[in-house]
Design a protein around this motif. Sequence first.
Motif, PDB file in Angstrom:
ATOM      1  N   SER A  77     -13.963   2.242 -20.208  1.00  0.00           N
ATOM      2  CA  SER A  77     -12.809   1.234 -20.307  1.00  0.00           C
ATOM      3  C   SER A  77     -11.379   1.571 -19.868  1.00  0.00           C
ATOM      4  CB  SER A  77     -12.694   1.294 -22.127  1.00  0.00           C
ATOM      5  OG  SER A  77     -12.585   2.654 -22.495  1.00  0.00           O
ATOM      6  N   HIS A  78     -11.150   3.043 -19.733  1.00  0.00           N
ATOM      7  CA  HIS A  78      -9.857   3.371 -19.288  1.00  0.00           C
ATOM      8  C   HIS A  78      -9.725   3.224 -17.718  1.00  0.00           C
ATOM      9  CE1 HIS A  78     -12.675   6.950 -18.509  1.00  0.00           C
ATOM     10  NE2 HIS A  78     -11.650   6.960 -17.427  1.00  0.00           N
ATOM     11  N   ARG A  79     -10.812   2.958 -16.949  1.00  0.00           N
ATOM     12  CA  ARG A  79     -10.951   2.601 -15.791  1.00  0.00           C
ATOM     13  C   ARG A  79     -10.629   1.169 -15.527  1.00  0.00           C
ATOM     14  NH1 ARG A  79     -15.760   4.825 -12.993  1.00  0.00           N
ATOM     15  NH2 ARG A  79     -14.696   7.015 -13.610  1.00  0.00           N
ATOM     16  N   LEU A  80     -11.314   0.368 -16.273  1.00  0.00           N
ATOM     17  CA  LEU A  80     -10.959  -0.895 -16.244  1.00  0.00           C
ATOM     18  C   LEU A  80      -9.929  -1.333 -16.425  1.00  0.00           C
ATOM     19  CD1 LEU A  80     -12.233  -4.014 -15.706  1.00  0.00           C
ATOM     20  CD2 LEU A  80     -12.894  -3.966 -18.198  1.00  0.00           C
ATOM     21  N   LEU A  81      -9.093  -0.855 -17.364  1.00  0.00           N
ATOM     22  CA  LEU A  81      -7.784  -1.079 -17.828  1.00  0.00           C
ATOM     23  C   LEU A  81      -6.797  -0.746 -16.702  1.00  0.00           C
ATOM     24  CD1 LEU A  81      -7.496  -0.197 -21.554  1.00  0.00           C
ATOM     25  CD2 LEU A  81      -7.663  -2.520 -20.530  1.00  0.00           C
ATOM     26  N   ALA A  82      -7.096   0.616 -16.196  1.00  0.00           N
ATOM     27  CA  ALA A  82      -5.979   0.889 -14.970  1.00  0.00           C
ATOM     28  C   ALA A  82      -6.286  -0.154 -13.931  1.00  0.00           C
ATOM     29  CB  ALA A  82      -6.556   2.448 -14.362  1.00  0.00           C
ATOM     30  N   VAL A  83      -7.346  -0.554 -13.431  1.00  0.00           N
ATOM     31  CA  VAL A  83      -7.816  -1.369 -12.401  1.00  0.00           C
ATOM     32  C   VAL A  83      -6.916  -2.522 -12.940  1.00  0.00           C
ATOM     33  CG1 VAL A  83      -9.335  -2.886 -11.267  1.00  0.00           C
ATOM     34  CG2 VAL A  83      -9.856  -0.366 -11.662  1.00  0.00           C
ATOM     35  N   LEU A  84      -7.066  -3.302 -13.903  1.00  0.00           N
ATOM     36  CA  LEU A  84      -6.471  -4.573 -14.149  1.00  0.00           C
ATOM     37  C   LEU A  84      -4.940  -4.415 -14.354  1.00  0.00           C
ATOM     38  CD1 LEU A  84      -8.829  -5.673 -17.224  1.00  0.00           C
ATOM     39  CD2 LEU A  84      -8.750  -6.526 -14.515  1.00  0.00           C
ATOM     40  N   ARG A  85      -4.591  -3.105 -14.783  1.00  0.00           N
ATOM     41  CA  ARG A  85      -3.063  -2.960 -14.554  1.00  0.00           C
ATOM     42  C   ARG A  85      -2.424  -2.928 -12.954  1.00  0.00           C
ATOM     43  NH1 ARG A  85      -0.051   2.229 -17.185  1.00  0.00           N
ATOM     44  NH2 ARG A  85      -0.706   1.389 -19.027  1.00  0.00           N
ATOM     45  N   ALA A  86      -3.281  -2.226 -12.256  1.00  0.00           N
ATOM     46  CA  ALA A  86      -2.967  -2.271 -10.962  1.00  0.00           C
ATOM     47  C   ALA A  86      -2.909  -3.682 -10.315  1.00  0.00           C
ATOM     48  CB  ALA A  86      -3.940  -1.321 -10.094  1.00  0.00           C
ATOM     49  N   GLU A  87      -3.766  -4.562 -10.671  1.00  0.00           N
ATOM     50  CA  GLU A  87      -3.877  -5.850 -10.227  1.00  0.00           C
ATOM     51  C   GLU A  87      -2.572  -6.632 -10.776  1.00  0.00           C
ATOM     52  OE1 GLU A  87      -6.785  -9.629  -9.830  1.00  0.00           O
ATOM     53  OE2 GLU A  87      -6.558  -8.829 -11.845  1.00  0.00           O
ATOM     54  N   ASN A  88      -2.242  -6.391 -12.127  1.00  0.00           N
ATOM     55  CA  ASN A  88      -1.168  -7.094 -12.815  1.00  0.00           C
ATOM     56  C   ASN A  88       0.177  -6.896 -12.145  1.00  0.00           C
ATOM     57  OD1 ASN A  88      -2.717  -8.749 -14.555  1.00  0.00           O
ATOM     58  ND2 ASN A  88      -2.749  -7.186 -16.171  1.00  0.00           N
ATOM     59  N   GLU A  89       0.270  -5.643 -11.618  1.00  0.00           N
ATOM     60  CA  GLU A  89       1.476  -5.081 -10.770  1.00  0.00           C
ATOM     61  C   GLU A  89       1.420  -5.341  -9.276  1.00  0.00           C
ATOM     62  OE1 GLU A  89       2.215  -1.162 -11.740  1.00  0.00           O
ATOM     63  OE2 GLU A  89       2.170  -1.309 -13.655  1.00  0.00           O
ATOM     64  N   GLY A  90       0.415  -6.066  -8.870  1.00  0.00           N
ATOM     65  CA  GLY A  90       0.503  -6.594  -7.366  1.00  0.00           C
ATOM     66  C   GLY A  90      -0.073  -5.694  -6.382  1.00  0.00           C
ATOM     67  N   LYS A 105       0.807  -1.283   0.191  1.00  0.00           N
ATOM     68  CA  LYS A 105       0.075   0.072   0.001  1.00  0.00           C
ATOM     69  C   LYS A 105       0.761   1.221   0.005  1.00  0.00           C
ATOM     70  CE  LYS A 105      -3.796   1.890   2.563  1.00  0.00           C
ATOM     71  NZ  LYS A 105      -4.858   1.683   3.692  1.00  0.00           N
ATOM     72  N   GLU A 106       2.041   1.347   0.651  1.00  0.00           N
ATOM     73  CA  GLU A 106       2.871   2.569   0.740  1.00  0.00           C
ATOM     74  C   GLU A 106       3.819   2.795  -0.198  1.00  0.00           C
ATOM     75  OE1 GLU A 106       1.732   4.566   2.919  1.00  0.00           O
ATOM     76  OE2 GLU A 106       0.188   3.283   3.617  1.00  0.00           O
ATOM     77  N   GLU A 107       3.938   1.757  -1.103  1.00  0.00           N
ATOM     78  CA  GLU A 107       5.038   1.797  -2.191  1.00  0.00           C
ATOM     79  C   GLU A 107       4.653   3.020  -2.979  1.00  0.00           C
ATOM     80  OE1 GLU A 107       5.823  -1.599  -4.236  1.00  0.00           O
ATOM     81  OE2 GLU A 107       5.979  -2.908  -2.540  1.00  0.00           O
ATOM     82  N   GLU A 108       5.587   3.678  -3.395  1.00  0.00           N
ATOM     83  CA  GLU A 108       5.843   4.861  -4.282  1.00  0.00           C
ATOM     84  C   GLU A 108       5.022   4.605  -5.806  1.00  0.00           C
ATOM     85  OE1 GLU A 108       8.260   8.242  -6.502  1.00  0.00           O
ATOM     86  OE2 GLU A 108       9.113   6.917  -4.930  1.00  0.00           O
ATOM     87  N   LYS A 109       5.073   3.274  -6.260  1.00  0.00           N
ATOM     88  CA  LYS A 109       4.349   3.132  -7.507  1.00  0.00           C
ATOM     89  C   LYS A 109       2.900   2.997  -7.403  1.00  0.00           C
ATOM     90  CE  LYS A 109       7.891   1.053 -10.609  1.00  0.00           C
ATOM     91  NZ  LYS A 109       8.273  -0.243 -11.444  1.00  0.00           N
ATOM     92  N   ALA A 110       2.472   2.404  -6.038  1.00  0.00           N
ATOM     93  CA  ALA A 110       1.189   2.155  -5.778  1.00  0.00           C
ATOM     94  C   ALA A 110       0.121   3.235  -5.716  1.00  0.00           C
ATOM     95  CB  ALA A 110       0.999   1.265  -4.515  1.00  0.00           C
TER      96      ALA A 110
END
Length: 706
Positions: A215-228, A192-197
Amino acid sequence: MISFITSHTQFPEQSVKNTVQLLDEACTIPFISRYRKERTGNLDEVQIGEIVKYKELFEALEKRKKSILKTLEESDVLTKELADQINAAKDLVQLEDLYLPFKKKRQTKSETAKNNGLEPLAKIIMAQRTDNLDYMASQYLNEVIENKVQAMEGARHIIAEWINERSDIRNQIRHQLQKFAIISTKVVSSKKEEEKAQKYRDYFDWSEPLSRCPSHRLLAVLRAENEGFIRVSIEIDSERAISKMEDRIIRSNSSCAEQIRLAVQDAYKRLLFPSLSNEILKNAKERADDAAITVFAKNLKQLLLGAPLGEKRILAIDPGFRTGCKVVCLNAQGDLLHNETIYPHPPKSDTKGAIKKISSLADAYKIEAIAIGNGTASRETEHFIKRIAFKNEIEVFVVSEAGASIYSASKIARDEFPNYDVTVRGAVSIGRRLADPLAELVKIDPKSIGVGQYQHDVDQTKLKSSLDTVVESCVNFVGVNVNTASTSLLAYVSGIGPKLAEGIVNYRNENGPFSSRFDIKEVPRLGEKAFEQGAAFLRIKDAKNPLDDSAVHPESYPVVEKMAKAQKLGITDLIGNKKVLQGLDLNEYVTENIGIPTLGDIVNELEKPGLDRREKAKIFTFNQNIRSITDLNRGQLLPGIVNNITNFGCFVDIGIKESGLIHISNLSDSFVNDVNEHVSLHQQIIVKVLDVDIPRKRIQLGLQKG
């Protein structure tokens, strides 16, 4: 195929039939839309692209049907009824549901139960005709099934799989997911506290109906999930879904009903919901990909068709502080004549020496325009250049550097400039972009140009196909000078491709410039089909036949000659003669293959042959008092250039490192459906500063009308 395409596109059946025939004859979209209007019923490139899309979908569906039918036949389970159902399937989802019961599965709980002889018990329960279920279950005990509880459990596993394989049940759950699914997220506390997060903090604990998630929000959410950084889940009202399933299956109040009820719950939780929630999220991702790719394609088209300055002698500068500004001089054809480095900025601050050098180069190479890259030190370099008193008037332009570093390190750049480093190549690219954006940008992988939205997150095959189509469309819309075009540019010409493009350049290098379109046939391996598809998009300046520098197809030259002869004029005298051309009775020139639409195009082209339909480059000046984000204040009105468009707004270069965002809600006082209806890429606009968040380096802007 024809009925499949017409049902999805609503285009006339004959138009679809003829277009499919042309596509099967290896004709390209630009060629068909421009030179086969009579056969297509005047369909444009977008409409022909839709036909291509549904043609490919149909072919993929048919291929899958054949594969499934073959597998079922080899397994000796194919009945006439099943074959008819498979052949009648209208989409892949319906087809895969039909195939699901026969798919080879890993060892499932159901398979284990069947191997233990419990399938007859499962059938008895599903028949719902007995009240003495305990006795029935006791008849199926054996070495593995030691008691009635185990027998019942095994039977339920079999029933759960049957329920999972019912297409009506699957469609019922799909429908509920499509209408009522909620997508939600939970932050991974350890990250949670990581700068990238932090850029995803809006989605740390968030939920929204999936059907309304942009669409842009869904892609942002899925990217955040992929990045852990977060975990994503899909939810619906499970009790409601299970109740609807029970209503379809349970027909009695017998002791069988309770076993079926337990099997329904198991089927839903273990099989149906995990599978179909993944399917619905995958479909939503595909739609988001399509939306993002559409935005990218629109942006790319606008960028490629950006205003060229034309054949001018250009001095180009790739600005920098510590490493200096790389300077190159190009002739009107874009050839590199000279390069060196100047140091007008700190730490060296050799302003006098730099002014002297630029003045000297401008005189020596008769420079007509200066192109400055818009990266680091761009504003400072522009300010420095405008202090120089040139002997002749020289226009100064700031040019987008997006993708220049990709080009400068590419094989294309190395082949063009084997004896120069990446800094020289980058500066040359900046200068050439000013002269002709299209000719230079085709050398760069489109997704590296920097006008996309989540381009690395979307389906890469779809993205490449879409962007290649856009580039091909733009290149053929403008036309190509066959005697000066690079291999990269020629490769996008209708019917040519990379190999023939290379062959054209090699032939040109060995034999000199082409003097006639028909000379192009001399290029090895360039056959009649390639000539038919590409000739009209290849232009020859100062050719003996003036039609060779026009969009008139060589197959139509005889018609133009007939027009000229009827007016007792030579072709040269007919070209540009609006009075004569507008007075022609086109019905006199209609043939079996050439109708009024094509004749109208020919006349329009003869009025202004070879005209570049792009606008001309315009000089733009930023507010000289704004150098960094700290100089911004709410309410300021500033000039800016749109440098990226998304489906939630557009980004604007206001002359500092950070671009500002005009959110879609700030583009107009009324509802905005499509950002492109209000702004276009590289459009010069006036914006109002609405908010400045210095810590997050975010600038909110509004579009100023008038």
